[in-house]
Motif scaffolding. Structure first.
Motif, PDB file in Angstrom:
ATOM      1  N   LYS A 120       0.830  -1.209   0.000  1.00  0.00           N
ATOM      2  CA  LYS A 120       0.000   0.000   0.000  1.00  0.00           C
ATOM      3  C   LYS A 120       0.865   1.260   0.000  1.00  0.00           C
ATOM      4  CE  LYS A 120      -3.919  -2.188   2.343  1.00  0.00           C
ATOM      5  NZ  LYS A 120      -4.711  -2.266   3.601  1.00  0.00           N
ATOM      6  N   LEU A 121       1.930   1.243   0.787  1.00  0.00           N
ATOM      7  CA  LEU A 121       2.851   2.382   0.816  1.00  0.00           C
ATOM      8  C   LEU A 121       3.540   2.553  -0.535  1.00  0.00           C
ATOM      9  CD1 LEU A 121       4.547   1.845   4.308  1.00  0.00           C
ATOM     10  CD2 LEU A 121       2.738   3.473   3.745  1.00  0.00           C
ATOM     11  N   LEU A 122       3.952   1.433  -1.120  1.00  0.00           N
ATOM     12  CA  LEU A 122       4.624   1.466  -2.418  1.00  0.00           C
ATOM     13  C   LEU A 122       3.689   2.011  -3.499  1.00  0.00           C
ATOM     14  CD1 LEU A 122       7.045   0.784  -4.241  1.00  0.00           C
ATOM     15  CD2 LEU A 122       6.151  -1.564  -4.398  1.00  0.00           C
ATOM     16  N   LYS A 123       2.446   1.562  -3.485  1.00  0.00           N
ATOM     17  CA  LYS A 123       1.461   2.032  -4.477  1.00  0.00           C
ATOM     18  C   LYS A 123       1.266   3.537  -4.375  1.00  0.00           C
ATOM     19  CE  LYS A 123      -3.174   1.125  -6.286  1.00  0.00           C
ATOM     20  NZ  LYS A 123      -3.480   2.556  -6.522  1.00  0.00           N
ATOM     21  N   ASN A 124       1.135   4.032  -3.159  1.00  0.00           N
ATOM     22  CA  ASN A 124       0.939   5.460  -2.969  1.00  0.00           C
ATOM     23  C   ASN A 124       2.109   6.256  -3.530  1.00  0.00           C
ATOM     24  OD1 ASN A 124      -1.533   5.143  -1.703  1.00  0.00           O
ATOM     25  ND2 ASN A 124      -0.657   5.144   0.361  1.00  0.00           N
ATOM     26  N   SER A 125       3.321   5.727  -3.351  1.00  0.00           N
ATOM     27  CA  SER A 125       4.506   6.420  -3.847  1.00  0.00           C
ATOM     28  C   SER A 125       4.566   6.394  -5.379  1.00  0.00           C
ATOM     29  CB  SER A 125       5.769   5.774  -3.271  1.00  0.00           C
ATOM     30  OG  SER A 125       6.936   6.384  -3.772  1.00  0.00           O
ATOM     31  N   LEU A 126       4.283   5.245  -5.976  1.00  0.00           N
ATOM     32  CA  LEU A 126       4.382   5.107  -7.436  1.00  0.00           C
ATOM     33  C   LEU A 126       3.236   5.816  -8.157  1.00  0.00           C
ATOM     34  CD1 LEU A 126       5.483   1.375  -7.676  1.00  0.00           C
ATOM     35  CD2 LEU A 126       6.905   3.396  -8.035  1.00  0.00           C
ATOM     36  N   ASP A 127       2.116   5.977  -7.484  1.00  0.00           N
ATOM     37  CA  ASP A 127       0.960   6.654  -8.094  1.00  0.00           C
ATOM     38  C   ASP A 127       1.151   8.166  -8.199  1.00  0.00           C
ATOM     39  OD1 ASP A 127      -0.474   4.393  -8.570  1.00  0.00           O
ATOM     40  OD2 ASP A 127      -1.813   4.595  -6.845  1.00  0.00           O
ATOM     41  N   LYS A 128       2.127   8.706  -7.478  1.00  0.00           N
ATOM     42  CA  LYS A 128       2.301  10.176  -7.431  1.00  0.00           C
ATOM     43  C   LYS A 128       2.714  10.703  -8.815  1.00  0.00           C
ATOM     44  CE  LYS A 128       3.576  10.439  -2.550  1.00  0.00           C
ATOM     45  NZ  LYS A 128       4.674  10.719  -1.590  1.00  0.00           N
TER      46      LYS A 128
END
Length: 271
Positions: free
Chosen positions: A263-271
């Motif tokens: 979830k943390l990784l997704k939030n970072s890559l979605d930016k």
């Protein structure tokens, strides 16, 4: 996008609930991996994870329709670079078949039918991702090359403070064929709780005081299976973890913490 060249029909048995499973995997022109159950369509993503205690289960909002043990299938999709598929169930058992306990059968079957188009470009990670809880840590750090290093610390002669590393150009096959595992002494307890009903000597590597219930396919195979698990779990971000330039370093984690890190990784890559 990358998908299969043709439909693929498979059947087997579930590991957790032992129900027979029949499914058909179809190529798709739409990006994403989706499970079709009854009239529901459940996308393989972190938002749809409804349980990650013993395996990863995704489902709809009501929890009426769900599919269990998706991690080995997702890992096989990641290894093959597949990012567009539809999976249709024709059985009453909504659990991915366990086959031999690894991702090998999935990868072999995908390779048999072949692929259309190209896999995703490498994604650059802009900032480190850090997840820490209890004794567990997951670090995802920008790098020139994708690697995964995993520490397990079990009460077993081979798996006490044991680190194993992986990269696609070194020991890929050893990760793909690494089987799911567990302590043989705990099997009866898990089955009493309603899990692990489909465990057999053919699909699960048992850990014993003396060693293992079967010959290892490679050294430290259980540790390598943990790497397989986190590949599948991180793919629920929608980004292939093997196409992210990062060092992924994991200490004593499991599915639930993999999903939190995803979830943390997704939030970072979605930016």
């Amino acid at each position: 996008m990358k998908t299969l060249k043709s439909n693929l029909k498979l059947q087997g048995q579930g590991l957790m609930f032992a129900a027979p499973v029949e499914l058909e995997i179809k190529p798709s022109d739409n990006k994403g991996i989706r499970f079709h159950i009854n009239d529901a369509i459940i996308e393989a993503c972190t938002d749809n994870v409804i349980s990650s205690d013993h395996c990863v289960i995704v489902g709809d909002v009501q929890g009426k329709n769900k599919i269990a043990l998706i991690e080995h299938f997702m890992a096989a999709c990641a290894v093959c670079g597949i990012d567009a598929l539809d999976v249709y169930f024709s059985s009453v058992g909504f659990e991915m078949p366990i086959f031999d306990g690894s991702a090998k059968v999935w990868v072999d079957e995908f390779n048999k039918v072949g692929f259309f188009d190209e896999s995703a470009e490498v994604k650059k990670l802009a900032e480190p991702i850090v997840f820490q809880k209890d004794n567990s840590s997951i670090f995802i750090v920008p790098s020139d090359k994708t690697t995964i290093t995993y520490l397990v610390n079990y009460d077993h002669k081979d798996l006490n403070n044991r680190w194993v590393s992986f990269s696609m150009d070194s020991n890929k096959d050893e990760i793909i064929e690494a089987r799911t595992f567990g302590f043989l002494k705990d099997l009866e307890k898990f089955q009493a709780l309603g899990y692990s009903k489909g465990v057999t000597i053919d699909n699960t590597l048992g850990l014993t005081d003396e060693g293992y219930t079967a010959e290892l396919r490679s050294q430290y195979e259980p540790n390598k299976h943990k790497i397989l698990d986190i590949i599948g779990d991180l793919y629920l971000t929608g980004y292939n973890p093997l196409k992210i330039n990062a060092n992924i370093i994991v200490k004593e984690a499991g599915h639930s913490y993999h999903i939190e890190a995803a979830k943390l990784l997704k939030n970072s890559l979605d930016k």
